[in-house]
Design a protein around this motif. Sequence first.
Motif, PDB file in Angstrom:
ATOM      1  N   ASP A 202      86.776  44.649  64.276  1.00 49.96           N
ATOM      2  CA  ASP A 202      86.780  45.509  62.841  1.00 49.96           C
ATOM      3  C   ASP A 202      85.507  46.486  62.965  1.00 49.96           C
ATOM      4  OD1 ASP A 202      86.594  46.606  60.204  1.00 49.96           O
ATOM      5  OD2 ASP A 202      87.219  44.633  59.354  1.00 49.96           O
ATOM      6  N   PRO A 203      85.658  47.701  62.864  1.00 51.24           N
ATOM      7  CA  PRO A 203      84.449  48.598  63.066  1.00 51.24           C
ATOM      8  C   PRO A 203      83.411  48.366  61.591  1.00 51.24           C
ATOM      9  CG  PRO A 203      86.485  49.719  62.274  1.00 51.24           C
ATOM     10  CD  PRO A 203      86.941  48.369  62.773  1.00 51.24           C
ATOM     11  N   LEU A 204      84.148  47.877  60.545  1.00 51.21           N
ATOM     12  CA  LEU A 204      83.180  47.738  59.370  1.00 51.21           C
ATOM     13  C   LEU A 204      82.489  46.383  59.376  1.00 51.21           C
ATOM     14  CD1 LEU A 204      85.529  48.916  56.537  1.00 51.21           C
ATOM     15  CD2 LEU A 204      83.966  50.284  57.875  1.00 51.21           C
ATOM     16  N   GLN A 205      82.887  45.573  60.172  1.00 49.75           N
ATOM     17  CA  GLN A 205      82.059  44.292  60.547  1.00 49.75           C
ATOM     18  C   GLN A 205      81.563  43.893  61.789  1.00 49.75           C
ATOM     19  OE1 GLN A 205      84.389  40.805  59.314  1.00 49.75           O
ATOM     20  NE2 GLN A 205      85.508  41.748  57.670  1.00 49.75           N
ATOM     21  N   ALA A 206      81.771  44.920  62.755  1.00 48.92           N
ATOM     22  CA  ALA A 206      81.522  44.541  64.080  1.00 48.92           C
ATOM     23  C   ALA A 206      79.741  44.613  64.346  1.00 48.92           C
ATOM     24  CB  ALA A 206      81.911  45.849  64.830  1.00 48.92           C
ATOM     25  N   ALA A 207      79.004  45.141  63.310  1.00 51.60           N
ATOM     26  CA  ALA A 207      77.881  45.160  63.609  1.00 51.60           C
ATOM     27  C   ALA A 207      77.024  43.662  63.110  1.00 51.60           C
ATOM     28  CB  ALA A 207      76.806  46.073  62.729  1.00 51.60           C
ATOM     29  N   PHE A 208      77.828  42.957  62.529  1.00 52.54           N
ATOM     30  CA  PHE A 208      77.384  41.685  61.691  1.00 52.54           C
ATOM     31  C   PHE A 208      78.342  40.538  62.314  1.00 52.54           C
ATOM     32  CE2 PHE A 208      76.406  45.125  59.182  1.00 52.54           C
ATOM     33  CZ  PHE A 208      75.004  44.742  58.906  1.00 52.54           C
TER      34      PHE A 208
END
Length: 263
Positions: free
Chosen positions: A122-128
């Motif tokens: 998910d690009p909206l969660q990938a950083a975390f």
Amino acid sequence: MSIPFFLTVAYAGAGFHGWQVQSTLRSGQGVLWEALRRLDPEAPLPQGTGRTDAGVHARAQGVLIHVTRVWEPYRLLAALNAHLPHDIRVMEARPAAPGFFPRQHAVAKRYVYRLGFGPAADPLQAAFRWHIYQAMPLNLNAMALAIKPLLGTHDFSSFRCVECVAKTPIRSLHGIGLVDVEGGIDLVFEGSSFLMHQVRIMAGTLVDVGRGRRSPDSLAGLLQAKDRRLAGPTAPPHGLCLEKVWYEAKWGLGEISPFGART
């Protein structure tokens, strides 16, 4: 005159080479100190509760600062945030009692390691989140079974980074939870304190169990072996976040630890 304040600081770890100040690399401690010195040029280095690794996030890094003028807490918070970049923020400021030191007086911490599932990150969660790519889902029942031997007070040498300089590998782990969330699971680790990379190595080892690469009953022997080479991979830093810290009750900083004093 030196007036102590306790700050709760949150930051997205991707832009920092850890919390601890470094001579040439960007750190949470260093960036906060720069902002503080804009308000108070003589302010000493802020002191944090935990040394988060490069790339690791924090929602509740406890920080002690000293200032030389009287501040209303909300004005101090706003003034610091006005000088901070977007990826680090003071979430709370309150006066601290003389003699308080965050690292010394913390009695327990909660870290959360976030795993993502599905055919694509998910690009909206990938950083975390550490996204787990595989045809079959992780065996969460096996992971839950593997947790039990880790609980309690043990020598965690098998889950200790080789660069760790802690005086002792003995730590008390109060709990590990597997929490279902949309798009994945959260691994919740609560303990008195943690060794360098300990949570990330435990997370990587539990993922190995979930993938079927090691049996859930193998972790007791892994603890006894005291050999980092036998544990799983060190999970990537971006999935990890320092979520909560409990301090000795006498300092009046938030909730009383449900685990009692640090052991």
